[in-house]
Design a protein around this motif. Structure first.
Motif, mmCIF file in Angstrom:
data_model
loop_
_atom_site.group_PDB
_atom_site.id
_atom_site.type_symbol
_atom_site.label_atom_id
_atom_site.label_comp_id
_atom_site.label_asym_id
_atom_site.label_seq_id
_atom_site.Cartn_x
_atom_site.Cartn_y
_atom_site.Cartn_z
ATOM 1 N N MET A 1 99.416 -35.909 -18.313
ATOM 2 C CA MET A 1 99.691 -34.556 -18.171
ATOM 3 C C MET A 1 100.333 -33.964 -19.420
ATOM 4 S SD MET A 1 99.811 -33.850 -14.742
ATOM 5 C CE MET A 1 100.467 -34.320 -13.488
ATOM 6 N N PHE A 2 101.205 -34.723 -19.788
ATOM 7 C CA PHE A 2 101.817 -34.245 -21.001
ATOM 8 C C PHE A 2 100.803 -34.288 -22.149
ATOM 9 C CE2 PHE A 2 104.780 -35.081 -24.561
ATOM 10 C CZ PHE A 2 105.426 -33.876 -24.530
ATOM 11 N N PHE A 3 99.871 -35.243 -22.068
ATOM 12 C CA PHE A 3 98.858 -35.380 -23.102
ATOM 13 C C PHE A 3 97.734 -34.372 -22.949
ATOM 14 C CE2 PHE A 3 100.580 -39.771 -22.727
ATOM 15 C CZ PHE A 3 101.142 -39.849 -23.980
ATOM 16 N N ALA A 4 97.639 -33.751 -21.828
ATOM 17 C CA ALA A 4 96.564 -32.801 -21.574
ATOM 18 C C ALA A 4 96.906 -31.407 -22.095
ATOM 19 C CB ALA A 4 96.290 -32.747 -20.065
ATOM 20 N N GLU A 5 98.100 -31.185 -22.459
ATOM 21 C CA GLU A 5 98.476 -29.831 -22.896
ATOM 22 C C GLU A 5 98.152 -29.665 -24.380
ATOM 23 O OE1 GLU A 5 101.983 -28.149 -21.571
ATOM 24 O OE2 GLU A 5 101.981 -29.272 -19.710
ATOM 25 N N SER A 6 97.760 -28.470 -24.702
ATOM 26 C CA SER A 6 97.327 -28.189 -26.066
ATOM 27 C C SER A 6 98.509 -28.135 -27.037
ATOM 28 C CB SER A 6 96.520 -26.899 -26.119
ATOM 29 O OG SER A 6 97.324 -25.806 -25.743
ATOM 30 N N GLU A 7 99.645 -27.749 -26.553
ATOM 31 C CA GLU A 7 100.804 -27.684 -27.450
ATOM 32 C C GLU A 7 101.162 -29.071 -27.968
ATOM 33 O OE1 GLU A 7 101.228 -26.150 -24.284
ATOM 34 O OE2 GLU A 7 100.969 -24.115 -24.967
ATOM 35 N N PHE A 8 101.006 -30.076 -27.108
ATOM 36 C CA PHE A 8 101.308 -31.439 -27.503
ATOM 37 C C PHE A 8 100.395 -31.868 -28.621
ATOM 38 C CE2 PHE A 8 100.190 -35.960 -27.057
ATOM 39 C CZ PHE A 8 101.407 -36.521 -27.360
ATOM 40 N N TRP A 9 99.085 -31.617 -28.473
ATOM 41 C CA TRP A 9 98.129 -32.033 -29.491
ATOM 42 C C TRP A 9 98.308 -31.227 -30.789
ATOM 43 C CZ3 TRP A 9 96.404 -36.557 -29.053
ATOM 44 C CH2 TRP A 9 96.204 -37.119 -27.833
ATOM 45 N N VAL A 10 98.743 -30.003 -30.647
ATOM 46 C CA VAL A 10 99.024 -29.220 -31.866
ATOM 47 C C VAL A 10 100.212 -29.841 -32.582
ATOM 48 C CG1 VAL A 10 99.860 -26.967 -32.699
ATOM 49 C CG2 VAL A 10 98.059 -27.077 -31.011
ATOM 50 N N ALA A 11 101.218 -30.278 -31.816
ATOM 51 C CA ALA A 11 102.397 -30.891 -32.419
ATOM 52 C C ALA A 11 102.023 -32.214 -33.054
ATOM 53 C CB ALA A 11 103.491 -31.076 -31.368
ATOM 54 N N VAL A 12 101.189 -33.013 -32.401
ATOM 55 C CA VAL A 12 100.768 -34.293 -32.946
ATOM 56 C C VAL A 12 99.968 -34.057 -34.221
ATOM 57 C CG1 VAL A 12 99.262 -36.295 -32.532
ATOM 58 C CG2 VAL A 12 100.816 -35.521 -30.742
ATOM 59 N N GLY A 13 99.067 -33.104 -34.191
ATOM 60 C CA GLY A 13 98.257 -32.810 -35.380
ATOM 61 C C GLY A 13 99.139 -32.334 -36.539
ATOM 62 N N PHE A 14 100.151 -31.583 -36.194
ATOM 63 C CA PHE A 14 101.056 -31.088 -37.226
ATOM 64 C C PHE A 14 101.829 -32.228 -37.858
ATOM 65 C CE2 PHE A 14 105.157 -29.316 -38.552
ATOM 66 C CZ PHE A 14 104.712 -28.418 -39.507
ATOM 67 N N VAL A 15 102.319 -33.143 -37.047
ATOM 68 C CA VAL A 15 103.078 -34.285 -37.543
ATOM 69 C C VAL A 15 102.172 -35.161 -38.397
ATOM 70 C CG1 VAL A 15 104.279 -36.414 -36.827
ATOM 71 C CG2 VAL A 15 104.764 -34.250 -35.687
ATOM 72 N N ILE A 16 100.943 -35.381 -37.975
ATOM 73 C CA ILE A 16 100.007 -36.199 -38.750
ATOM 74 C C ILE A 16 99.713 -35.499 -40.085
ATOM 75 C CG2 ILE A 16 97.645 -37.084 -38.833
ATOM 76 C CD1 ILE A 16 97.844 -37.541 -35.803
ATOM 77 N N LEU A 17 99.497 -34.199 -40.014
ATOM 78 C CA LEU A 17 99.223 -33.450 -41.247
ATOM 79 C C LEU A 17 100.401 -33.552 -42.196
ATOM 80 C CD1 LEU A 17 97.264 -31.538 -42.754
ATOM 81 C CD2 LEU A 17 98.471 -29.651 -41.664
ATOM 82 N N MET A 18 101.590 -33.416 -41.676
ATOM 83 C CA MET A 18 102.770 -33.520 -42.534
ATOM 84 C C MET A 18 102.891 -34.932 -43.100
ATOM 85 S SD MET A 18 104.294 -30.769 -42.973
ATOM 86 C CE MET A 18 103.168 -29.471 -42.627
ATOM 87 N N GLY A 19 102.568 -35.915 -42.336
ATOM 88 C CA GLY A 19 102.591 -37.295 -42.819
ATOM 89 C C GLY A 19 101.592 -37.492 -43.940
ATOM 90 N N VAL A 20 100.371 -36.945 -43.764
ATOM 91 C CA VAL A 20 99.354 -37.058 -44.805
ATOM 92 C C VAL A 20 99.828 -36.327 -46.055
ATOM 93 C CG1 VAL A 20 96.999 -36.402 -45.440
ATOM 94 C CG2 VAL A 20 97.460 -37.376 -43.205
ATOM 95 N N PHE A 21 100.407 -35.133 -45.875
ATOM 96 C CA PHE A 21 100.930 -34.379 -47.037
ATOM 97 C C PHE A 21 102.028 -35.167 -47.746
ATOM 98 C CE2 PHE A 21 99.811 -29.797 -45.492
ATOM 99 C CZ PHE A 21 98.511 -29.986 -45.889
#
Length: 162
Positions: A1-21
């Motif tokens: 449920m927590f994984f089904a929300e779009s805000e969670f995936w946006v946060a995960v994508g943001f963290v991954i992007l920041m890690g790549v940066f």
């Protein structure tokens, strides 16, 4: 449920992007760009400050020049007024001297004419006296004695009256 929300995936994508940066070093490039921009702005501010100081010096220089020029102009005006007064005084003195000389000249001409008139009157009076004496003596005294007396008297009268 927590994984089904779009805000969670946006946060995960943001963290991954920041890690790549962070891994690629984008933060160093951004900081370097910001530092270079700060340095450029600081240089521009220093240039602006230097130009402002130069402008203030130039303004002070022009104000000093203007003050000197105004002072020189005031000195020139004062000098010109003094020269004008001196020239006017000299002209007045020359005019008074000219008038005095002309007056003396006219007075001497008048005195000369007066003396000439007195001499002319004396001469006319002497001629009249001689003519009268001659007429009277010629009627009263006769002959050679009369002629001698008349001639001698006429010579004396001429000598004394002229």
């Amino acid at each position: 449920m927590f994984f089904a929300e779009s805000e969670f995936w946006v946060a995960v994508g943001f963290v991954i992007l920041m890690g790549v940066f962070a891994y690629v070093g984008v933060h160093r490039t951004v900081l370097k760009a910001l530092d270079s921009r700060a340095a450029r702005i600081k240089a521009e501010l220093d240039d602006a400050r230097r130009l402002k100081e130069d402008a203030a010096r130039v303004l002070a220089d022009y104000k000093a020049r203007r003050a000197r020029a105004e002072s020189e102009a005031a000195d020139i005006i004062t000098s010109a007024r003094a020269d004008a007064e001196r020239i006017a005084a000299e002209a007045k003195a020359k005019m008074e001297d000219f008038v005095a000389r002309r007056t003396r000249s006219a007075e001497s001409k008048i005195a000369l004419a007066e003396a000439q008139a007195v001499a002319d009157v004396r001469s006319a009076a002497a001629d009249a006296a001689i003519a009268a004496a001659s007429s009277i003596l010629s009627q009263t005294v006769k002959d050679k004695v009369a002629d001698q007396l008349v001639t001698k008297g006429i010579a004396e009268v001429r000598q004394k009256l002229n």
